[in-house]
Write a protein that holds these residues in place. Structure first.
Motif, PDB file in Angstrom:
ATOM      1  N   PHE A 196       0.861  -1.187   0.000  1.00 61.01           N
ATOM      2  CA  PHE A 196       0.000   0.000   0.000  1.00 61.01           C
ATOM      3  C   PHE A 196       0.888   1.223   0.000  1.00 61.01           C
ATOM      4  CE2 PHE A 196       1.050  -0.234   4.435  1.00 61.01           C
ATOM      5  CZ  PHE A 196       1.051   1.077   4.872  1.00 61.01           C
ATOM      6  N   GLU A 197       0.310   2.360  -0.332  1.00 57.61           N
ATOM      7  CA  GLU A 197       1.029   3.618  -0.288  1.00 57.61           C
ATOM      8  C   GLU A 197       0.049   4.737   0.020  1.00 57.61           C
ATOM      9  OE1 GLU A 197       1.002   4.955  -4.988  1.00 57.61           O
ATOM     10  OE2 GLU A 197       2.749   3.887  -4.194  1.00 57.61           O
ATOM     11  N   TYR A 254      13.563   6.572  12.027  1.00 58.07           N
ATOM     12  CA  TYR A 254      13.057   5.274  11.573  1.00 58.07           C
ATOM     13  C   TYR A 254      11.971   4.802  12.531  1.00 58.07           C
ATOM     14  CZ  TYR A 254      12.923   0.271  10.570  1.00 58.07           C
ATOM     15  OH  TYR A 254      12.516  -1.001  10.273  1.00 58.07           O
ATOM     16  N   SER A 255      10.778   4.581  11.981  1.00 58.29           N
ATOM     17  CA  SER A 255       9.658   4.145  12.830  1.00 58.29           C
ATOM     18  C   SER A 255       9.488   2.640  12.822  1.00 58.29           C
ATOM     19  CB  SER A 255       8.352   4.807  12.357  1.00 58.29           C
ATOM     20  OG  SER A 255       8.021   4.364  11.046  1.00 58.29           O
ATOM     21  N   GLY A 256      10.069   1.944  11.839  1.00 54.68           N
ATOM     22  CA  GLY A 256       9.899   0.505  11.742  1.00 54.68           C
ATOM     23  C   GLY A 256       8.572   0.103  11.142  1.00 54.68           C
ATOM     24  N   VAL A 257       7.791   1.047  10.644  1.00 56.64           N
ATOM     25  CA  VAL A 257       6.480   0.783  10.067  1.00 56.64           C
ATOM     26  C   VAL A 257       6.462   1.310   8.646  1.00 56.64           C
ATOM     27  CG1 VAL A 257       3.990   1.007  10.377  1.00 56.64           C
ATOM     28  CG2 VAL A 257       5.504   1.109  12.365  1.00 56.64           C
ATOM     29  N   GLU A 258       5.908   0.540   7.721  1.00 50.25           N
ATOM     30  CA  GLU A 258       5.864   0.948   6.321  1.00 50.25           C
ATOM     31  C   GLU A 258       5.084   2.242   6.165  1.00 50.25           C
ATOM     32  OE1 GLU A 258       4.547  -0.802   1.948  1.00 50.25           O
ATOM     33  OE2 GLU A 258       3.973  -1.841   3.791  1.00 50.25           O
ATOM     34  N   SER A 259       5.735   3.226   5.523  1.00 49.38           N
ATOM     35  CA  SER A 259       5.147   4.552   5.267  1.00 49.38           C
ATOM     36  C   SER A 259       4.771   5.283   6.548  1.00 49.38           C
ATOM     37  CB  SER A 259       3.916   4.440   4.346  1.00 49.38           C
ATOM     38  OG  SER A 259       4.264   3.861   3.111  1.00 49.38           O
ATOM     39  N   GLY A 285      -5.863   9.606   1.436  1.00 45.58           N
ATOM     40  CA  GLY A 285      -6.076   8.469   0.550  1.00 45.58           C
ATOM     41  C   GLY A 285      -5.005   7.420   0.738  1.00 45.58           C
ATOM     42  N   ILE A 286      -5.437   6.150   0.831  1.00 46.38           N
ATOM     43  CA  ILE A 286      -4.517   5.015   0.944  1.00 46.38           C
ATOM     44  C   ILE A 286      -4.789   4.084  -0.224  1.00 46.38           C
ATOM     45  CG2 ILE A 286      -3.825   3.035   2.332  1.00 46.38           C
ATOM     46  CD1 ILE A 286      -4.564   4.582   4.808  1.00 46.38           C
ATOM     47  N   ARG A 287      -3.770   3.904  -1.076  1.00 51.08           N
ATOM     48  CA  ARG A 287      -3.917   3.058  -2.264  1.00 51.08           C
ATOM     49  C   ARG A 287      -3.454   1.647  -1.948  1.00 51.08           C
ATOM     50  NH1 ARG A 287      -1.399   5.994  -5.654  1.00 51.08           N
ATOM     51  NH2 ARG A 287      -3.159   6.819  -6.841  1.00 51.08           N
ATOM     52  N   LEU A 288      -4.314   0.656  -2.222  1.00 49.61           N
ATOM     53  CA  LEU A 288      -3.993  -0.757  -2.029  1.00 49.61           C
ATOM     54  C   LEU A 288      -3.570  -1.335  -3.368  1.00 49.61           C
ATOM     55  CD1 LEU A 288      -7.015  -1.762   0.265  1.00 49.61           C
ATOM     56  CD2 LEU A 288      -4.779  -0.862   0.923  1.00 49.61           C
ATOM     57  N   PRO A 312      -1.736   1.516 -10.545  1.00 48.57           N
ATOM     58  CA  PRO A 312      -3.092   0.971 -10.412  1.00 48.57           C
ATOM     59  C   PRO A 312      -3.350   0.451  -9.008  1.00 48.57           C
ATOM     60  CG  PRO A 312      -1.673  -0.594 -11.541  1.00 48.57           C
ATOM     61  CD  PRO A 312      -0.865   0.656 -11.352  1.00 48.57           C
ATOM     62  N   GLY A 313      -4.567   0.591  -8.554  1.00 45.37           N
ATOM     63  CA  GLY A 313      -4.921   0.122  -7.227  1.00 45.37           C
ATOM     64  C   GLY A 313      -6.162   0.812  -6.721  1.00 45.37           C
ATOM     65  N   VAL A 314      -6.744   0.221  -5.698  1.00 40.33           N
ATOM     66  CA  VAL A 314      -7.948   0.786  -5.088  1.00 40.33           C
ATOM     67  C   VAL A 314      -7.539   1.816  -4.040  1.00 40.33           C
ATOM     68  CG1 VAL A 314     -10.045   0.271  -3.787  1.00 40.33           C
ATOM     69  CG2 VAL A 314      -9.192  -1.370  -5.478  1.00 40.33           C
ATOM     70  N   VAL A 315      -8.126   3.019  -4.124  1.00 40.08           N
ATOM     71  CA  VAL A 315      -7.808   4.086  -3.183  1.00 40.08           C
ATOM     72  C   VAL A 315      -8.933   4.202  -2.165  1.00 40.08           C
ATOM     73  CG1 VAL A 315      -7.340   6.545  -2.911  1.00 40.08           C
ATOM     74  CG2 VAL A 315      -6.466   5.327  -4.912  1.00 40.08           C
ATOM     75  N   LYS A 316      -8.569   4.063  -0.902  1.00 33.95           N
ATOM     76  CA  LYS A 316      -9.515   4.228   0.196  1.00 33.95           C
ATOM     77  C   LYS A 316      -9.344   5.633   0.774  1.00 33.95           C
ATOM     78  CE  LYS A 316     -10.732  -0.160   0.057  1.00 33.95           C
ATOM     79  NZ  LYS A 316     -12.102  -0.629  -0.272  1.00 33.95           N
ATOM     80  N   SER A 317     -10.435   6.384   0.849  1.00 35.98           N
ATOM     81  CA  SER A 317     -10.394   7.756   1.355  1.00 35.98           C
ATOM     82  C   SER A 317     -10.961   7.785   2.765  1.00 35.98           C
ATOM     83  CB  SER A 317     -11.195   8.678   0.433  1.00 35.98           C
ATOM     84  OG  SER A 317     -11.112  10.011   0.879  1.00 35.98           O
TER      85      SER A 317
END
Length: 948
Positions: A609-610, A653-658, A702-705, A723-728
């Motif tokens: 995700f991003e 560095y948080s150790g968590v993605e994004s 927005g979080i894109r899966l 490409p990906g589904v974006v959750k708002s």
């Protein structure tokens, strides 16, 4: 010629007998000269023995093979390589094409008639008596003669059957297993028996087990993949034995198959640079150290050796002066029997020669013995075995000659002083009238001013550390030359002192010939200590200012990124039971694809995700798919954009993605973030954001899966939206500059569930009521180890200075040198002051005066040396820090011009270590005085009337 030889022969014989007669003084001087020689010779032997020859290095990497073939994963395209096989590049231009990748068939590069041996290296988690240990797993027929030298068998034997393994001695120590124990791997039901222990000569601290080819890694990979876990990431190389060796032409032929080669014959006899096609390509070539760099290294070595010799001479000089004064009657008899000044100088210099030669022999012999005895400890400390015990006779002879030269230099001043005395003064013991040199202070003042100017020039107008160091050394030598005059200035404060210190100070001033060298020796030791201490304290302050904690002080984080967080509940409980936990905040992460996927994906069926950053909030400098910012913006525009809020970068560095964490309001409590609005937002199911760039104009994030990572990467390279589904989701922006320790947002579980975002447990954050102790941490590690899971545990201890021990060691070293130098001066003072002590006894002075006078004589020398050394030592440290500040400012301006992010104005402070200075100024002189007083006899010693 004959007369010269006989006179020197007689002088050396007299000096040898005199040295043997006064064993205590001779041993003292010998030790002063021999100890540095011991250290230098031991260091030379250690460096030479640890530096492997080409043949020894090849034996450890190739064994007895002629070459090793390696797959560089370039898809088999032809390539070019360097003679070592370490640097390579594919043939052709891939700027406009995808970079080649993929496996290569190594067998295609095997020349006819060659014998091959597979060497496969992977990794896995092996079960030990404590739990699980991540270990290298090697598959190699280690008993084959071709592999001899890669491993050194310690006990037992190498494996001969499929169910046997050998293990490194470090693995056996860490795992608690032994030869004969059974060994199993996580996910694999098969058992293996450990039949031998070995070590890797180049890596003694590696945890590794070795099995026969195909006996361990293949079954392990099959079992792990069946459980949906990552494999062993095994890679295979081939060892080859070729009649006549693997030549450079054969290496180039193998390169056409996309294979790199490390060849024994090529390494021993490399081709000319013109015959290496790789070096003819742009950006490749042989990088040799420049002449300027070599000159700088030689200058540093020469400066260190020169200052070491200066300090030894300053320390040993007073001791030779003691001998000359105690032997002045003998020297007077030489003059009375026809000897002239050159004979007297020869006798004193002969003493320096005799002791220098003895120190050279003793120091070199002890250096050899010490290095040989400490070799196992040094190898364990360095983590690798030495090669042969490499003795370089010429180098050791040069070091020994350094000791002889030092002995002669230390005896020069006492020799000249003794030769200037008249025969009558020598026989009667009278000191005569001596006047201080008027030229030496002038030269010292000039040298000090010149050195200060050079150091100032180096720190303000150049970027060369050598200029600052050279100027500081000249200035320090100037202070040494000024020492006799400065000692005289100290004598003016004697009128306000009590009897004993007044007598000690006046005696030191009256006999500057033996006081000044001792003060200069203390000065040299203290100046070096103050310089290094000041520089270290300043660097430590700079490191502390730049330190960015991952959590509040005392807080704990534990994260598990495997098996979909299956072991997270057990680990959370283990932490809470073994540490003084105050608040526990359970956290999770977003999961795209299978629940067993790791945080950053990469496995089949796993996505990522991003966070969708609105276009208006994206940094113009590094917008996706655009060219280099230096081609689109002017220098002034880049400097302005670097400071734009959209271009800020966080290095924590948080150790968590994004930086996206699944959690509730307890996370805010652990992180020390006090924002009632944020707590209410989490309770209401809204995201709490710490980075305003992620919010759009409607206050949403927005979080894109992304499920197809390959297509997403391809779109990103083209500058398109992946490409990906974006959750708002609705968000609350935390106001101000709250320290979120690398987190960009906290997503409550309810909001993630409502938006259809899958989550898995990740771990927990904890606040503690007290800093966890070492015993508590060890117990926790043992409990976590039982879970058989790789856990990332962090306990925030804050900034930990690494220079405290060094500063303490420097202070102790300077104290020992100071006390030693002051003790020499005290011994000389006692020898010179016998007449004064007898006079004190004759006029009825108490017996304790002798003890207190000796203590104050030693303390006076220490005080003067420490004061002058402290003042002289600050100069080079300030100069070096100013030079470093200019370099960092230049890099900062260059980064601004290039438009690089995450740059801040460099902070290069100059900090004076007042604690170290206080220890030097107070503790060292007091300690020297007390020690001298304790070892001095207080009762009167009646002396025989000197013959006239």
């Amino acid at each position: 010629m004959k007369t010269w030889f006989h006179s020197w022969r007689a002088a050396v014989r007299i000096a040898r007998r005199d040295a043997w007669r006064f064993k205590g003084r001779s041993f003292l001087v010998l030790a002063m000269i021999a100890l540095p020689i011991l250290g230098v010779s031991a260091a030379d032997l250690t460096v030479r023995s640890a530096d492997l020859s080409t043949e020894e290095s090849l034996d450890r990497t190739l064994g007895q093979a002629d070459a090793r073939l390696t797959d560089p994963s370039l898809g088999g395209v032809p390539l070019l390589q360097d003679p070592q096989g370490e640097g390579y590049a594919p043939v052709g231009n891939f700027d406009e094409e995808p970079w080649p990748e993929g496996a290569t068939d190594l067998t295609k590069a095997i020349p006819p008639g060659a014998t091959s041996l597979e060497d496969t290296l992977g990794s896995g988690k092996l079960r030990t008596t404590h739990g699980l240990l991540h270990t290298e797993i090697r598959e190699l027929k280690a008993a084959d003669p071709m592999a001899r030298g890669i491993m050194s068998l310690d006990r037992g034997r190498f494996p001969e059957k499929a169910g046997e393994v050998a293990a490194t001695t470090h693995f056996l120590e860490a795992s608690g297993l032994r030869v004969g124990s059974k060994l199993t791997a996580r996910g694999l039901d098969a058992d293996y028996r450990i039949v031998g222990a070995y070590e890797l000569p180049d890596s003694l601290k590696t945890d590794q087990v070795t099995a026969l080819p195909g006996a361990f890694l293949a079954p392990l990979d099959k079992a792990l993949k069946a459980d949906g876990l990552a494999g062993s990431d095994a890679t295979t190389t081939l060892l080859l034995s070729v009649r006549g060796g693997f030549t450079w032409n054969m290496v180039q032929q193998a390169n056409t198959h996309g294979v790199t080669v490390a060849s024994r014959a090529v390494a021993l006899n490399p081709p000319a640079q013109a015959d290496i096609p790789l070096y003819q390509q742009d950006g490749w070539g042989v990088y040799e150290q420049s002449a300027a760099g070599t000159t700088a290294e030689l200058a540093v070595v020469g400066t260190v050796v020169g200052l070491a010799m200066l300090e030894i001479c300053l320390l040993a000089g007073p001791a030779f002066a003691v001998g000359a004064r105690r032997s002045r009657r003998q020297l007077g008899l030489v003059g009375a029997n026809g000897g002239d000044r050159r004979h007297i100088r020869a006798i004193v210099l002969g003493g320096g020669l005799v002791i220098g030669v003895a120190a050279a022999v003793v120091g070199t012999a002890l250096g050899l013995a010490l290095t040989y005895a400490l070799r196992p400890l040094l190898e364990d400390y360095m983590g690798q075995r030495f090669g042969s015990f490499d003795i370089r006779p010429l180098e050791l002879l040069g070091i020994a000659l350094l000791a002889v030269l030092t002995g002669l230099l230390a005896a020069i001043v006492p020799a000249i002083t003794a030769s200037r005395q008249t025969v009558l003064a020598s026989l009667t013991g009278r000191r005569g009238v001596r006047r201080g040199s008027r030229v030496l202070p002038v030269l010292g003042l000039i040298a000090f001013a010149l050195g200060a100017v050079i150091a100032l020039y180096g720190s303000t107008l150049t970027d060369q550390f050598a200029v600052v160091a050279g100027g500081s050394a000249i200035a320090e030598l100037g202070v040494v030359a000024l020492t006799p005059a400065l000692v005289g200035l100290f004598g003016r404060i004697g009128r306000w002192l009590p009897l004993s210190p007044r007598l000690a100070l006046r005696d030191a001033v009256r006999n500057r010939g033996r006081t000044a060298p001792a003060v200069a020796a203390v000065l040299a030791a203290v100046a070096g200590t103050v310089a290094v201490s000041t520089y270290a304290a300043s660097s430590d302050a700079q490191s502390q200012a730049s330190y960015e904690p991952q959590l509040p002080h005392g807080a704990v984080s534990v994260m598990i990124d495997e098996e979909g967080g299956r072991a997270v509940p057990a680990v959370r409980t283990a932490v809470q039971q073994n540490l003084p936990v105050d608040v526990r905040a359970d956290v999770g992460r977003i999961s795209v694809g299978k629940a067993s996927c790791s945080m950053y994906g990469g496995e089949e069926g796993c996505g990522r995700f991003e966070v969708v950053v609105p276009k208006a909030n994206r940094c113009p400098l590094w917008s996706t798919g655009q060219e280099d910012p230096s081609e689109r913006f002017s220098k002034a525009e880049r400097r302005k954009l670097v400071k734009d809020w959209r271009c800020e970068e966080k290095n924590v560095y948080s150790g968590v993605e994004s930086g996206v964490l699944i959690g509730d309001a307890k996370v805010l409590t652990v992180l020390g973030i006090k924002d009632p609005a944020a707590e209410k937002a989490l309770a209401d199911g809204r995201i709490v954001s710490f980075d305003k760039r992620n919010l759009d104009t409607n206050g949403k994030i927005g979080i894109r899966l992304i499920t197809d990572i390959a297509k997403a990467d391809e779109a990103t390279e083209k500058g398109e939206e992946p490409p990906g589904v974006v959750k708002s989701l609705t968000a609350h922006q935390v106001p101000g500059e709250q320290n979120a320790y690398g987190l960009s947002m906290i997503l409550p579980p309810a909001a993630a569930k409502a938006a259809g975002i899958s989550t898995v447990p990740l771990g927990a954050y904890y606040s503690t009521s007290a800093m966890p102790s070492s015993a508590q941490q060890q117990k926790l590690d043992a409990e976590i180890d039982k879970t058989g899971t790789a856990v990332s545990l962090h306990i925030e201890e804050g900034y930990v200075s690494e220079s405290d021990i060094m500063l303490l060691a420097l202070t102790i070293f300077a104290g020992l040198i100071t006390i030693g130098a002051a003790g020499i001066a005290t011994g000389l003072a006692q020898a010179d002051a016998e007449a004064d002590l007898k006079t004190l006894a004759a006029v009825g002075a108490p017996e304790r005066v002798r003890r207190t006078l000796s203590g104050f004589q030693c303390g006076v020398v220490a005080v003067m040396g420490v004061l002058l050394g402290s003042a002289a030592g600050v100069l080079p440290a300030i100069g070096l820090r100013m030079t470093q500040r200019r370099e960092e400012l230049a890099w900062y301006r260059e980064a601004l011009d290039e438009g690089l992010g995450a740059v801040s104005l460099p902070y290069v402070p100059i900090v004076v270590p007042w604690g170290t200075l206080a220890a030097l100024l107070i503790a060292v002189p007091v300690g020297a005085a007390v020690l001298a007083a304790l070892v001095t006899r207080s009762h009167r010693t009646l002396g025989r009337r000197a013959a006239t």
